[in-house]
Design an enzyme around this catalytic site. Structure first.
Site, mmCIF file in Angstrom:
data_model
loop_
_atom_site.group_PDB
_atom_site.id
_atom_site.type_symbol
_atom_site.label_atom_id
_atom_site.label_comp_id
_atom_site.label_asym_id
_atom_site.label_seq_id
_atom_site.Cartn_x
_atom_site.Cartn_y
_atom_site.Cartn_z
ATOM 1 N N CYS B 89 22.593 -41.163 1.724
ATOM 2 C CA CYS B 89 23.600 -41.562 0.514
ATOM 3 C C CYS B 89 22.619 -41.885 -0.704
ATOM 4 C CB CYS B 89 24.002 -43.045 0.934
ATOM 5 S SG CYS B 89 24.799 -43.747 -0.255
ATOM 6 N N LEU B 90 22.943 -40.592 -1.737
ATOM 7 C CA LEU B 90 22.062 -40.726 -2.864
ATOM 8 C C LEU B 90 23.058 -40.220 -3.789
ATOM 9 C CD1 LEU B 90 19.495 -40.926 -4.559
ATOM 10 C CD2 LEU B 90 18.919 -38.664 -3.630
#
Lengths: 269, 219
Positions: B89-90
């Site tokens: 998750c970025l």
């Protein structure tokens, strides 16, 4: 006068109305009469219809649609920027001035630490078109111009180049822009770096006043946007102007979307 | 389209190979420049120090206008990385991707993500809860994972109790807590998975009634 023949317009418009899916519509269209936009508002707000009628009666009768994919401002800007060169009294001179204006925006890109190999590749298609407009022998026609801008790779490269020019300008002028940099979703203030990283550099992120102002100033051009909102304006339309310079680019704004707005009966002043 | 994409990826791979200072490597899988494996050392002063992290990289057709696809191949204990799938998750791998970013700069961002977890926007909710409830225990677990999966040499790490991490330690749980339920006759693996899910750690233990745990164990 528009240099497009009816046949050329037909060809450029292929798929524009039959395709419902936004992602398969042309990136930018040949001009449609403003009346076609009016048709969409037939049963809509009286205020908006009043503004459309005012535009029509003041000669603003042509709309060039950009695809509504979040990059519409940048695509509309590109077409308006290039059309202005093509329709000027001395296209070669205008093209050279535009070329210089783009070159003057480059130092800020370097200063923003963008990789020059990368942004030069994105800029190439735009510079190539501007250079071709400077040629006296066989400058492109409006038809050829739209055709190049309908090419996805060229158009996307130009969108990225303009986004980077915009971002670099905001980064180079933080004190001017900082008070206006808000997240469009949370309305909370963002730092210059966060705003540029999240709202300017990524494709598909819509442009708001800060981006339009920055691009206008970075390329030293005026931009005049006709706002088709429901605000009450007696006898007219709200024009919002950005940047400065003679012969501003003219865009039509409907909430969430930008198109190019021109006069078909174009008179060289 | 694909010409420019191929040219760009090849240039990125070459540039990365030339750069000896960043310690980032990018290698082709099966000689395709569109399926790559990136790797970098775990950042110093983090539980990942001494580990070596591999990332699976897919270049989509519309690259660089669409974000590169990346996920960890090496298992990582981190709030923003799925401990099961390696999904990350970025923001720059999603809607904050910009065509001016590169494979190298994206891998460097992953390295920074290991330094600065964002537990409020987690990929792995259980790990994020662990991180927020008991930081010391989280750090110990992340170190165990680095040693077990990322070849982090134990010598570079501060000593952790025990030679090889137990299954309870790998899950970031206290052995005594696990035992109190296995003593009741529940299967050890089941106890560990339930306690992990309930974040049965540190001060949070007092918030979770025994009956809640039993209810989960009987499911």
């Amino acid at each position: 006068m528009s240099t497009l023949t009816d046949q050329e317009i037909m060809k450029l418009m292929e798929g524009m109305d039959t395709q419902q899916d936004v992602m398969v519509k042309p990136l930018i269209s040949a001009p449609v009469p403003l009346l076609a936009v009016r048709e969409e508002y037939k049963n809509g707000s009286e205020t908006v219809l009043g503004k459309l009628d005012w535009l029509q009666s003041n000669g603003w009768d042509q709309v060039w649609r950009a695809r509504g994919d979040g990059d519409c401002f940048y695509r509309a800007f590109t077409l308006a920027f290039l059309l202005r060169i093509l329709r000027s009294s001395d296209p070669a001179l205008s093209a050279n001035l535009a070329y210089d204006a783009i070159q003057r925006a480059l130092p800020a890109m370097k200063q923003a630490n963008f990789d020059s190999d990368l942004y030069e590749e994105f800029l190439d298609p735009l510079l190539a078109i501007v250079r071709s407009l400077a040629e006296d022998t066989a400058p492109p026609t409006e038809y050829a111009l739209i055709q190049s801008l309908q090419d996805a790779e060229k158009s996307n490269c130009i969108v990225v180049a303009l986004r980077l020019i915009t971002s670099a300008y905001i980064r180079a002028n933080p004190t001017t822009f900082e008070p206006f940099l808000l997240s469009p979703t949370t309305f909370l203030p963002l730092t210059v770096d966060d705003f540029c990283r999240q709202e300017v550099e990524p494709c598909g992120k819509e442009a708001d006043h800060a981006q339009i102002m920055a691009l206008a100033e970075a390329l030293n051009t005026g931009i005049l946007v006709a706002y088709l909102d429901r605000s009450d304006v007696k006898d007219g339309v709200n024009w919002v102007d950005f940047g400065h310079g003679d012969d501003p680019l003219t865009l039509l704004y409907r909430p969430g979307h930008y198109d190019v707005l021109t006069k078909d009966t174009f008179v060289v002043s | 389209m694909s010409d420019a994409r191929l040219r760009r990826v090849q240039k990125e791979i070459k540039d990365c190979a030339k750069d000896k200072t960043s310690q980032i490597s990018i290698e082709m899988v099966d000689e395709s420049p569109f399926h790559l494996i990136g790797a970098f050392p775990g950042p110093p002063d983090t539980p990942y120090e001494g580990g070596y992290y591999e990332v699976d990289i897919h270049i989509p057709d519309a690259y660089p206008f669409q974000p590169v696809k990346m996920k960890f191949i090496t298992k990582v204990y981190h709030p923003n990385v799925s401990s099961a799938s390696g999904a990350i998750c970025l923001d720059i791998l999603k809607d904050a991707w910009s065509p001016v970013l590169t494979l190298k700069s994206t891998l460097i961002s992953l390295q920074s993500l290991l330094c600065d977890p964002v537990p409020n926007d987690p990929q792995d909710a259980e790990v994020a809860k662990h991180y927020l409830t008991d930081r010391a225990s989280f750090t110990a677990t992340a170190k165990h994972w680095a040693q077990a999966y990322a070849q982090a040499p134990a010598s570079k790490q501060k000593p952790v109790p025990g030679k090889q991490a137990s299954d309870a330690e790998m899950a970031g749980l206290a052995e005594s807590n696990v035992q109190s339920f296995t003593d009741m006759g529940f299967e050890r693996a089941k106890v560990i998975s339930v306690l992990k899910k309930l974040n049965y750690r540190g001060n949070n233990v007092s918030n979770i009634h025994e009956s809640t745990v039993l209810e989960e164990l009987f499911k």
